[in-house]
Write a protein that holds these residues in place. Structure first.
Motif, PDB file in Angstrom:
ATOM      1  N   MET A 247       8.982  12.373   6.764  1.00  0.00           N
ATOM      2  CA  MET A 247       8.319  11.309   7.518  1.00  0.00           C
ATOM      3  C   MET A 247       8.335  10.031   6.671  1.00  0.00           C
ATOM      4  SD  MET A 247       5.273  13.669   9.095  1.00  0.00           S
ATOM      5  CE  MET A 247       4.288  12.288   9.612  1.00  0.00           C
ATOM      6  N   ASP A 248       9.543   9.585   6.344  1.00  0.00           N
ATOM      7  CA  ASP A 248       9.759   8.452   5.457  1.00  0.00           C
ATOM      8  C   ASP A 248      10.051   7.188   6.272  1.00  0.00           C
ATOM      9  OD1 ASP A 248      12.343   8.851   6.392  1.00  0.00           O
ATOM     10  OD2 ASP A 248      13.101   9.612   4.498  1.00  0.00           O
ATOM     11  N   PRO A 249      10.350   6.070   5.621  1.00  0.00           N
ATOM     12  CA  PRO A 249      10.608   4.846   6.389  1.00  0.00           C
ATOM     13  C   PRO A 249      11.755   4.967   7.400  1.00  0.00           C
ATOM     14  CG  PRO A 249      10.092   4.274   4.147  1.00  0.00           C
ATOM     15  CD  PRO A 249      10.205   5.778   4.189  1.00  0.00           C
ATOM     16  N   SER A 250      12.800   5.744   7.100  1.00  0.00           N
ATOM     17  CA  SER A 250      13.883   5.888   8.083  1.00  0.00           C
ATOM     18  C   SER A 250      13.394   6.666   9.307  1.00  0.00           C
ATOM     19  CB  SER A 250      15.110   6.550   7.457  1.00  0.00           C
ATOM     20  OG  SER A 250      14.830   7.866   7.059  1.00  0.00           O
ATOM     21  N   PHE A 251      12.503   7.628   9.116  1.00  0.00           N
ATOM     22  CA  PHE A 251      11.887   8.360  10.218  1.00  0.00           C
ATOM     23  C   PHE A 251      11.167   7.381  11.149  1.00  0.00           C
ATOM     24  CE2 PHE A 251       7.813  10.368  11.590  1.00  0.00           C
ATOM     25  CZ  PHE A 251       8.301  11.392  12.397  1.00  0.00           C
ATOM     26  N   VAL A 252      10.472   6.443  10.559  1.00  0.00           N
ATOM     27  CA  VAL A 252       9.728   5.455  11.345  1.00  0.00           C
ATOM     28  C   VAL A 252      10.685   4.473  12.020  1.00  0.00           C
ATOM     29  CG1 VAL A 252       8.034   3.583  11.220  1.00  0.00           C
ATOM     30  CG2 VAL A 252       7.684   5.675   9.890  1.00  0.00           C
TER      31      VAL A 252
ATOM     32  N   GLU B 227       2.856  -5.084   7.315  1.00  0.00           N
ATOM     33  CA  GLU B 227       3.544  -4.120   8.183  1.00  0.00           C
ATOM     34  C   GLU B 227       2.786  -2.796   8.267  1.00  0.00           C
ATOM     35  OE1 GLU B 227       7.685  -3.620   6.857  1.00  0.00           O
ATOM     36  OE2 GLU B 227       7.274  -5.284   5.507  1.00  0.00           O
ATOM     37  N   LEU B 228       1.770  -2.630   7.453  1.00  0.00           N
ATOM     38  CA  LEU B 228       1.139  -1.332   7.247  1.00  0.00           C
ATOM     39  C   LEU B 228       0.571  -0.701   8.515  1.00  0.00           C
ATOM     40  CD1 LEU B 228       0.396   0.779   5.104  1.00  0.00           C
ATOM     41  CD2 LEU B 228      -1.741  -0.472   4.763  1.00  0.00           C
TER      42      LEU B 228
ATOM     43  N   GLY C  86       2.341  14.701  -0.837  1.00  0.00           N
ATOM     44  CA  GLY C  86       2.231  14.441  -2.272  1.00  0.00           C
ATOM     45  C   GLY C  86       3.486  14.748  -3.055  1.00  0.00           C
ATOM     46  N   SER C  87       4.542  15.203  -2.395  1.00  0.00           N
ATOM     47  CA  SER C  87       5.787  15.491  -3.110  1.00  0.00           C
ATOM     48  C   SER C  87       6.546  14.197  -3.387  1.00  0.00           C
ATOM     49  CB  SER C  87       6.668  16.443  -2.296  1.00  0.00           C
ATOM     50  OG  SER C  87       7.167  15.781  -1.144  1.00  0.00           O
ATOM     51  N   GLN C  88       7.571  14.292  -4.194  1.00  0.00           N
ATOM     52  CA  GLN C  88       8.362  13.115  -4.571  1.00  0.00           C
ATOM     53  C   GLN C  88       9.002  12.455  -3.351  1.00  0.00           C
ATOM     54  OE1 GLN C  88      11.254  13.870  -7.602  1.00  0.00           O
ATOM     55  NE2 GLN C  88      12.253  11.909  -7.339  1.00  0.00           N
ATOM     56  N   ASP C  89       9.475  13.260  -2.400  1.00  0.00           N
ATOM     57  CA  ASP C  89      10.120  12.717  -1.204  1.00  0.00           C
ATOM     58  C   ASP C  89       9.151  12.508  -0.054  1.00  0.00           C
ATOM     59  OD1 ASP C  89      12.659  12.647  -2.391  1.00  0.00           O
ATOM     60  OD2 ASP C  89      12.982  14.754  -1.925  1.00  0.00           O
ATOM     61  N   GLY C  90       7.924  12.922  -0.226  1.00  0.00           N
ATOM     62  CA  GLY C  90       6.908  12.680   0.775  1.00  0.00           C
ATOM     63  C   GLY C  90       6.777  13.771   1.811  1.00  0.00           C
TER      64      GLY C  90
ATOM     65  N   THR D  37       0.852  -1.186   0.000  1.00  0.00           N
ATOM     66  CA  THR D  37       0.000   0.000   0.000  1.00  0.00           C
ATOM     67  C   THR D  37       0.887   1.235   0.000  1.00  0.00           C
ATOM     68  OG1 THR D  37      -1.761  -1.165   1.177  1.00  0.00           O
ATOM     69  CG2 THR D  37      -1.791   1.242   1.282  1.00  0.00           C
ATOM     70  N   LEU D  38       0.513   2.207  -0.804  1.00  0.00           N
ATOM     71  CA  LEU D  38       1.241   3.461  -0.865  1.00  0.00           C
ATOM     72  C   LEU D  38       0.903   4.304   0.362  1.00  0.00           C
ATOM     73  CD1 LEU D  38       3.087   5.267  -2.654  1.00  0.00           C
ATOM     74  CD2 LEU D  38       0.985   6.259  -3.587  1.00  0.00           C
ATOM     75  N   VAL D  39       1.929   4.731   1.081  1.00  0.00           N
ATOM     76  CA  VAL D  39       1.786   5.642   2.209  1.00  0.00           C
ATOM     77  C   VAL D  39       2.627   6.858   1.862  1.00  0.00           C
ATOM     78  CG1 VAL D  39       2.176   6.024   4.672  1.00  0.00           C
ATOM     79  CG2 VAL D  39       1.481   3.760   3.856  1.00  0.00           C
ATOM     80  N   ASP D  40       1.959   7.916   1.472  1.00  0.00           N
ATOM     81  CA  ASP D  40       2.626   9.136   1.038  1.00  0.00           C
ATOM     82  C   ASP D  40       3.491   8.807  -0.181  1.00  0.00           C
ATOM     83  OD1 ASP D  40       3.068  11.871   1.177  1.00  0.00           O
ATOM     84  OD2 ASP D  40       4.736  11.683   2.562  1.00  0.00           O
ATOM     85  N   ALA D  41       4.801   8.863  -0.093  1.00  0.00           N
ATOM     86  CA  ALA D  41       5.652   8.614  -1.267  1.00  0.00           C
ATOM     87  C   ALA D  41       6.309   7.240  -1.220  1.00  0.00           C
ATOM     88  CB  ALA D  41       6.721   9.695  -1.372  1.00  0.00           C
ATOM     89  N   TYR D  42       5.927   6.398  -0.266  1.00  0.00           N
ATOM     90  CA  TYR D  42       6.615   5.127  -0.065  1.00  0.00           C
ATOM     91  C   TYR D  42       5.622   3.971  -0.040  1.00  0.00           C
ATOM     92  CZ  TYR D  42      10.203   8.415   1.028  1.00  0.00           C
ATOM     93  OH  TYR D  42      11.086   9.451   0.929  1.00  0.00           O
TER      94      TYR D  42
END
Length: 193
Positions: A170-175, A115-116, A147-151, A104-109
């Motif tokens: 707020m990308d996967p590394s942030f999490v 795991e969602l 909605g940006s490329q990097d989220g 599932t798409l979450v923002d840009a990732y």
């Protein structure tokens, strides 16, 4: 089930659905100029498929099991290569399969469905923790770049006003990297200020 999607410069054209990816690949091999290749690094392997629209005729039909799908060079806006993407789509015809094994798409990732829930919960909890801590320190905190490329990202400014400053995406590394323990969390946040 596999959805065949043609992509050129972010323009997507869903074309056909196949039960098996091998049948779909056999279908696309009849596109003039079709090519498939692999790239390998130390720990990963990627497969690519593409064709050049310049090699297409004005009109042609691709066939599969007595079905014909028209394709034309006029489907594409320029002469850049067209990527062929296979999106696996779950079939819900069979009951009792449980959580769909997909992404599932979450923002840009893209996040795996299994795991969602944990990912979104931790992402939002981490945002709230950052916001609470920075507000206690006298900052305004907001979310931006949805909605940006990097989220989506966290931005902040002094309570007196002034320019907004980027804090982090707020990308996967942030999490993944946000510590659970409060003192370590503050140090992690301070390193980004």
């Amino acid at each position: 089930m596999y959805l065949l999607v043609l992509i050129q410069n972010n323009d997507e054209t869903p074309l056909a659905l196949f039960e098996r990816i091998d049948d779909g690949r056999k279908f696309v091999q009849s596109i003039p100029g079709y090519r498939r290749w692999e790239e390998v690094s130390d720990d990963a392997r990627w497969e690519y498929e593409a064709f050049s629209p310049a090699g297409l005729p004005d009109y042609m039909e691709l066939s599969c099991n007595g079905n014909r799908v028209p394709i034309t060079k006029f489907m594409f806006r320029d002469e850049d290569d067209v990527e062929i993407i296979w999106r696996e789509i779950p079939s819900l015809d069979q009951p009792g399969q449980g959580l769909v094994d997909s992404q599932t798409l979450v923002d840009a990732y893209v996040v795996g469905n299994h795991e969602l829930k944990a990912y979104i919960t931790k992402r939002e909890d981490t945002y709230r923790r950052v916001k609470t801590l920075l507000e206690k320190r006298g900052y305004r905190v907001d979310r931006s770049f949805h909605g940006s490329q990097d989220g989506e990202a966290i931005v902040y400014q002094n309570n007196e006003g002034g320019d907004w400053h980027f804090l982090m995406h707020m990308d996967p590394s942030f999490v993944d990297e946000a510590p659970a323990e409060e003192e370590a969390f503050e140090k992690w946040l301070d390193a980004s200020l």
